[in-house]
Design a protein around this motif. Structure first.
Motif, PDB file in Angstrom:
ATOM      1  N   TYR A  97      13.563  26.832 -15.590  1.00 20.07           N
ATOM      2  CA  TYR A  97      13.391  25.375 -15.534  1.00 20.07           C
ATOM      3  C   TYR A  97      14.496  24.736 -14.696  1.00 20.07           C
ATOM      4  N   VAL A  98      15.751  25.138 -14.941  1.00 17.75           N
ATOM      5  CA  VAL A  98      16.891  24.588 -14.195  1.00 17.75           C
ATOM      6  C   VAL A  98      16.770  24.939 -12.718  1.00 17.75           C
ATOM      7  N   SER A  99      16.400  26.179 -12.436  1.00 20.50           N
ATOM      8  CA  SER A  99      16.303  26.618 -11.044  1.00 20.50           C
ATOM      9  C   SER A  99      15.237  25.836 -10.279  1.00 20.50           C
ATOM     10  N   LEU A 100      14.060  25.703 -10.869  1.00 23.63           N
ATOM     11  CA  LEU A 100      12.964  25.014 -10.181  1.00 23.63           C
ATOM     12  C   LEU A 100      13.200  23.513 -10.055  1.00 23.63           C
ATOM     13  N   ARG A 101      14.141  22.995 -10.830  1.00 22.01           N
ATOM     14  CA  ARG A 101      14.518  21.586 -10.670  1.00 22.01           C
ATOM     15  C   ARG A 101      15.466  21.393  -9.488  1.00 22.01           C
ATOM     16  N   ASN A 102      16.055  22.497  -8.999  1.00 18.36           N
ATOM     17  CA  ASN A 102      17.071  22.380  -7.958  1.00 18.36           C
ATOM     18  C   ASN A 102      16.723  23.067  -6.646  1.00 18.36           C
ATOM     19  N   PHE A 108      12.735  30.209  -4.920  1.00 11.39           N
ATOM     20  CA  PHE A 108      12.685  30.809  -6.257  1.00 11.39           C
ATOM     21  C   PHE A 108      11.925  32.140  -6.213  1.00 11.39           C
ATOM     22  N   THR A 109      10.800  32.168  -5.488  1.00 12.73           N
ATOM     23  CA  THR A 109       9.992  33.380  -5.384  1.00 12.73           C
ATOM     24  C   THR A 109      10.767  34.522  -4.732  1.00 12.73           C
ATOM     25  N   ILE A 110      11.548  34.200  -3.699  1.00 12.35           N
ATOM     26  CA  ILE A 110      12.338  35.228  -3.010  1.00 12.35           C
ATOM     27  C   ILE A 110      13.335  35.873  -3.966  1.00 12.35           C
ATOM     28  N   PHE A 111      14.105  35.043  -4.663  1.00 15.78           N
ATOM     29  CA  PHE A 111      15.120  35.580  -5.565  1.00 15.78           C
ATOM     30  C   PHE A 111      14.502  36.266  -6.783  1.00 15.78           C
ATOM     31  N   GLY A 172      22.078  29.919  -8.451  1.00 20.28           N
ATOM     32  CA  GLY A 172      22.815  30.593  -9.520  1.00 20.28           C
ATOM     33  C   GLY A 172      21.957  30.816 -10.751  1.00 20.28           C
ATOM     34  N   ALA A 173      21.135  29.815 -11.095  1.00 14.23           N
ATOM     35  CA  ALA A 173      20.283  29.926 -12.283  1.00 14.23           C
ATOM     36  C   ALA A 173      19.254  31.036 -12.124  1.00 14.23           C
ATOM     37  N   VAL A 174      18.613  31.126 -10.957  1.00 10.88           N
ATOM     38  CA  VAL A 174      17.583  32.151 -10.774  1.00 10.88           C
ATOM     39  C   VAL A 174      18.202  33.541 -10.689  1.00 10.88           C
ATOM     40  N   LEU A 175      19.409  33.651 -10.129  1.00  4.70           N
ATOM     41  CA  LEU A 175      20.068  34.958 -10.075  1.00  4.70           C
ATOM     42  C   LEU A 175      20.471  35.428 -11.471  1.00  4.70           C
ATOM     43  N   ILE A 176      20.946  34.503 -12.289  1.00  3.20           N
ATOM     44  CA  ILE A 176      21.260  34.861 -13.680  1.00  3.20           C
ATOM     45  C   ILE A 176      19.983  35.252 -14.420  1.00  3.20           C
TER      46      ILE A 176
END
Length: 348
Positions: A97-102, A108-111, A172-176
């Motif tokens: 949720y945090v990642s897609l907001r930023n 997002f799909t790549i990571f 950072g959110a999507v990598l975590i």
């Protein structure tokens, strides 16, 4: 084909089919029918279905003299490991949720494809598996194949931009999240295969559903409040089908880990991306470019190269249990429940 590989292939195909049907049906529900039920409500119902089915399977396997309610209560008292896993899944939802907001859906799909490699890495670290170079090459080829297959998403400028977002926070959110995804998969496998308690698949699914239900309920209230028109609104036969397919998916994931490994689950998930996209193109007019066709072939070849590689892999072994092992503890705890004793009154 050796029997062990035959079982792995069968589980892979069934899980791939379930993932493909689930994805296609969800696209049809939200993209064509424009249904407005709460997605977290569907997930919650799916967890309840999984919990009820697992409880029924546990009860059916018990000897006549043992009470099902006491066994389930005892499982609840020893659910801490699965509650940790449920909390990790909850954290992954928040991070998505945090990642897609930023950041945009393209980035997002790549990571997100990195979870293929994080799962393999945690498998090597936590389970001390040693994969052949052929398998590592297959996983790297799979990573790039899925990434290339997602080209219509990350190449779209509109899906790569997010006004007012913080790219550092989103990345950072999507990598975590993908790191947690890899860890959660291997954690689940480690609990199933090497934990001293040595509980069965149905026991672990029951415990995981117990921990997941309150988390999905909170998400449902926090993000969408139960759909556009409130709790329980917007449900249809398609929504119910999605709930049952989601429950089946959870059970199949556990079975795939039991009879295969977490990488097998990852292979099935990535294969389902290709299958569902082809079906989406055939039935709903979704995109299928020449690049996607080439990438899809690469994904299939990578899956086959990994699955049929004959190099032996060191499997984690369950510890040998004595008569005073954790299974005996669980049976003792079950008897305490039947006798009405307080579970904490009995020393471990």
């Amino acid at each position: 084909m050796p029997p062990k590989i035959g079982v792995k292939v069968a589980v892979l195909l069934i899980l791939c089919f379930q993932n493909s049907v689930f994805t296609l049906l969800r696209r049809y529900s939200q993209g064509v029918l424009k249904e407005n039920y709460s997605k977290h409500e569907v997930l919650l119902v799916g967890e309840i279905i999984k919990m009820v089915f697992s409880g029924w399977m546990i009860a059916a396997s018990l000897p006549k003299e043992q009470s099902a309610s006491s066994r389930l209560k005892a499982l609840f008292m020893k659910s801490s490991k699965m509650f940790v896993l449920a909390a990790i899944y909850g954290a992954m939802n928040i991070l998505s949720y945090v990642s897609l907001r930023n950041i945009g859906a393209g980035m997002f799909t790549i990571f997100a494809q990195c979870k293929i490699l994080t799962t393999a890495t945690f498998s090597a670290i936590l389970l001390r598996r040693q994969y052949s170079w052929a398998r590592w090459r297959a996983l790297i080829a799979l990573f790039f194949g899925v990434l290339l297959f997602s080209q219509p998403i990350w190449s779209d400028p509109d899906k790569n931009q997010k006004e007012g977002g913080n790219a550092f926070v989103g990345t950072g959110a999507v990598l975590i999240e993908v790191t947690l995804s890899g860890f959660a998969s291997i954690y689940f496998e480690k609990v199933i295969k090497t934990d001293p308690e040595q509980l069965g698949i149905w026991d672990r699914n029951f415990q995981l559903s117990l921990g997941s239900c309150p988390i999905y309920f909170l998400f449902m209230l926090w993000e969408d409040g139960g759909g556009t028109h409130g709790l329980g609104s917007g449900w249809s036969s398609v929504a119910w089908a999605l709930a049952f397919l989601g429950a089946a998916g959870g059970l199949l994931v556990a079975l795939s880990i039991k009879y295969g490994d977490s990488i097998l689950k990852t292979l099935a998930t990535t294969g389902a991306i290709v299958v569902s996209s082809v079906l989406d193109h055939l039935f709903m007019g979704g995109p299928l470019t020449p690049i996607m066709i080439i990438a899809g072939c690469n994904v299939i070849i990578a899956i086959c190269n990994y699955t049929f590689d004959a190099t032996p892999v060191t499997e984690p072994k369950a510890p040998k249990l004595s008569g005073s092992g954790s299974d005996s503890e669980l049976m003792s705890l079950t008897k305490d429940m039947e006798n009405g004793d307080h579970p904490q009154a009995k020393p471990r």
